[in-house]
Design a protein around this motif. Structure first.
Motif, PDB file in Angstrom:
ATOM      1  N   ASP A  16       0.796  -1.222   0.000  1.00  0.00           N
ATOM      2  CA  ASP A  16       0.000   0.000   0.000  1.00  0.00           C
ATOM      3  C   ASP A  16       0.831   1.277   0.000  1.00  0.00           C
ATOM      4  N   LEU A  46      -4.733  -2.874   0.066  1.00  0.00           N
ATOM      5  CA  LEU A  46      -5.969  -2.992   0.858  1.00  0.00           C
ATOM      6  C   LEU A  46      -7.218  -3.154  -0.013  1.00  0.00           C
ATOM      7  N   ARG A  49      -7.367  -6.738  -1.069  1.00  0.00           N
ATOM      8  CA  ARG A  49      -7.698  -7.602   0.083  1.00  0.00           C
ATOM      9  C   ARG A  49      -9.186  -7.528   0.368  1.00  0.00           C
ATOM     10  N   ASN A  50      -9.738  -6.311   0.265  1.00  0.00           N
ATOM     11  CA  ASN A  50     -11.158  -6.121   0.527  1.00  0.00           C
ATOM     12  C   ASN A  50     -12.014  -6.822  -0.526  1.00  0.00           C
ATOM     13  N   ASP A  54     -10.022 -10.854   1.858  1.00  0.00           N
ATOM     14  CA  ASP A  54      -8.711 -11.165   2.444  1.00  0.00           C
ATOM     15  C   ASP A  54      -8.162 -12.550   2.049  1.00  0.00           C
ATOM     16  N   THR A  75       2.080  -3.011   4.192  1.00  0.00           N
ATOM     17  CA  THR A  75       0.635  -2.994   3.951  1.00  0.00           C
ATOM     18  C   THR A  75      -0.086  -2.262   5.084  1.00  0.00           C
ATOM     19  N   THR A  77      -2.655  -1.966   7.963  1.00  0.00           N
ATOM     20  CA  THR A  77      -3.503  -2.744   8.871  1.00  0.00           C
ATOM     21  C   THR A  77      -4.697  -1.847   9.177  1.00  0.00           C
ATOM     22  N   PRO A  78      -5.902  -2.242   8.738  1.00  0.00           N
ATOM     23  CA  PRO A  78      -7.028  -1.313   8.856  1.00  0.00           C
ATOM     24  C   PRO A  78      -7.388  -0.970  10.311  1.00  0.00           C
ATOM     25  N   ARG A  82      -9.440   3.817   8.398  1.00  0.00           N
ATOM     26  CA  ARG A  82      -9.257   3.132   7.105  1.00  0.00           C
ATOM     27  C   ARG A  82     -10.558   2.504   6.615  1.00  0.00           C
ATOM     28  N   TYR A  86     -11.307   3.521   2.832  1.00  0.00           N
ATOM     29  CA  TYR A  86     -11.310   2.508   1.766  1.00  0.00           C
ATOM     30  C   TYR A  86     -12.667   1.814   1.607  1.00  0.00           C
ATOM     31  N   LEU A  88     -14.381  -0.256   3.535  1.00  0.00           N
ATOM     32  CA  LEU A  88     -14.119  -1.686   3.720  1.00  0.00           C
ATOM     33  C   LEU A  88     -15.347  -2.460   4.174  1.00  0.00           C
TER      34      LEU A  88
END
Ligand code: NAD
Length: 402
Positions: A16, A46, A49-50, A54, A75, A77-78, A82, A86, A88
């Motif tokens: 990221d 991220l 991953r979303n 993940d 990366t 870490t949310p 975040r 993002y 998420l």
């Protein structure tokens, strides 16, 4: 010039923010012109991953088990901020935590030492590599705030119902209690990762606990290390001319301050948390720390010790110039390429990794560096370069060496 050929792919874990930008620059300028780079690419950014719930993180860890060597970009870490930034679906777990759990690995961190940026501990001539046990103890504790007088007990109930019961304290007023644990399995994995890495890097291994005070808990760590050493590693250590050294944590701390460096210091979870920050801050900058996750079965994942350098990324998005230090990320690549070269017996790849590191350090030693280093160097007349030009300066020097 023919490019260096690889046989087995590296597992490439993209990441990221600013480090993702550096990642591409490093590949374009420092790797692809020289190496016929084979990677199996996993996008751990991220957003991806979303999108994959993940799954991509789990897949990348599985690929690492399959191929043996991975290189990872920092990366996010949310956290709550975040989640909004993002949009998420979930507050996904730390990728590093997921990968570490999948590989049952131990993280080894070492400062990258370079002339002109000396550690404040003058006698540290060589890097001290810190190994932190990343499971249990106070990080998986259960705590009670005792409201007033009463009895606190420690109770273990076996599967067959038998009980072990000990009094912790008869309280006559308010206080606090904490329950912690560890498992023999996790301690043994940690011990094997440490012994293996010591052999791999031909460095002595130090381990320390407070077993004089904690006669069962800490003593168990000491015994497991000693037992595994005697049965599985003693002969190999002797053949390699390296030493396993156990001492009390307070003695270890005192010796470390007077030592020359060049050894691995294995620490229990809390000690490792605290001592790794001490070693890294004494050596200048998080951007000058390597980090490698090693599994007891000999699987390696290389990364930088720092995060995604969010502040620089926002500047970059606004079109402003950044001077972000790419050294730790370059060393993640060189570490991974060298390990791949060793495993696949490709000396040219190992040689390239050495040259890449030499070119990087040489660039700094010639006075060209990023802003974070310019602020702490003892050198005079330094040239501060932006993120891209620093990498280009390394390329120039690498081209001369190739
Ligand atoms: P960070 O390491 O990105 O930055 C901490 C401080 O150090 C900042 O002031 C930054 O400017 C400076 N710094 C760090 N690396 C630098 C570099 N290469 N060049 C110049 N300066 C550098 O940590 P943070 O700001 O706490 O976290 C940012 C994000 O990184 C968070 O989302 C966090 O979850 C993530 N993170 C990831 C990892 C990892 O993937 N291994 C580790 C730590 C943090």
């Amino acid at each position: 010039m023919a490019k260096i050929q690889m046989t087995t792919p590296l597992v490439e874990m993209d990441g990221d923010e600013m480090t993702r930008i550096l990642w591409k620059m490093i590949k374009d300028e420092l790797l692809l012109p020289f190496v016929d780079l084979k990677t199996e690419y996993y996008d751990l950014g991220l957003e991806h991953r979303n999108e994959t719930d993940d799954q991509v993180t789990i897949d990348s860890a599985e690929a690492t088990k399959k191929y043996g060597v991975a290189v990872k970009c920092a990366t996010i870490t949310p956290n709550a901020a975040r989640m909004t930034e993002y949009n998420l679906k979930e507050m996904w777990k730390s990728p590093n935590g997921t990968i570490r759990a999948a590989l049952d690995g131990t993280v080894f961190r070492a400062p990258i030492q370079v002339k002109g940026i000396e550690p404040c501990v003058k006698n540290w001539e060589k890097p001290i590599t810190l190994a932190r046990h990343a499971y249990g103890d106070v990080y998986k504790n259960t705590e009670i705030k005792v409201p007033g007088a009463g009895k606190a007990e420690l109770v273990f109930t076996a599967e067959d119902g038998t009980e072990v019961r000990k009094t912790i304290q008869e309280f006559d007023g308010p206080g606090i209690i904490q329950g912690i644990h560890n498992t023999d399995k996790s301690i043994a994995s940690f011990a094997r990762a440490c012994f293996g890495y010591a052999l791999d890097t031909k460095q002595d291994l130090w381990f320390a606990t407070k077993d004089t005070i904690s006669k069962i808990y800490d003593h168990n760590f000491k015994d497991i290390f000693q037992d595994i050493y005697d049965k599985e590693y003693k002969e190999k250590f002797e053949a390699a001319g390296i030493e396993y050294f156990y001492t009390l944590i307070d003695d270890a701390v005192a010796r470390v301050m007077k030592a020359k460096g060049g050894f691995i210091w294995a620490c229990k979870n809390y000690d490792g948390d605290v001592m790794s920050d001490m070693v890294s801050s004494a050596c200048g900058s998080l951007a000058m720390m390597t980090s490698v996750l090693v599994s007891p079965s000999g699987v390696y994942e290389y990364e930088a010790a720092h995060g995604t350098v969010q502040r620089h990324y926002y500047k970059h998005l606004k079109g402003e110039e950044t001077s972000t230090n790419s050294v730790a990320t370059i060393f993640a690549w060189s570490g991974a390429l060298r390990k791949r070269g060793e495993m696949d017996q490709i000396p040219a790849l190992c040689d390239f990794a050495d040259k890449l590191e030499k070119a990087t350090l040489g660039t700094i030693e010639s006075g060209k560096m990023t802003k974070d280093l310019a602020l702490i160097t003892s050198m005079e007349n330094v040239t501060v370069l932006n993120s891209e030009n620093f990498i280009k300066a390394i390329r120039e020097s690498l081209e001369k060496m190739m």
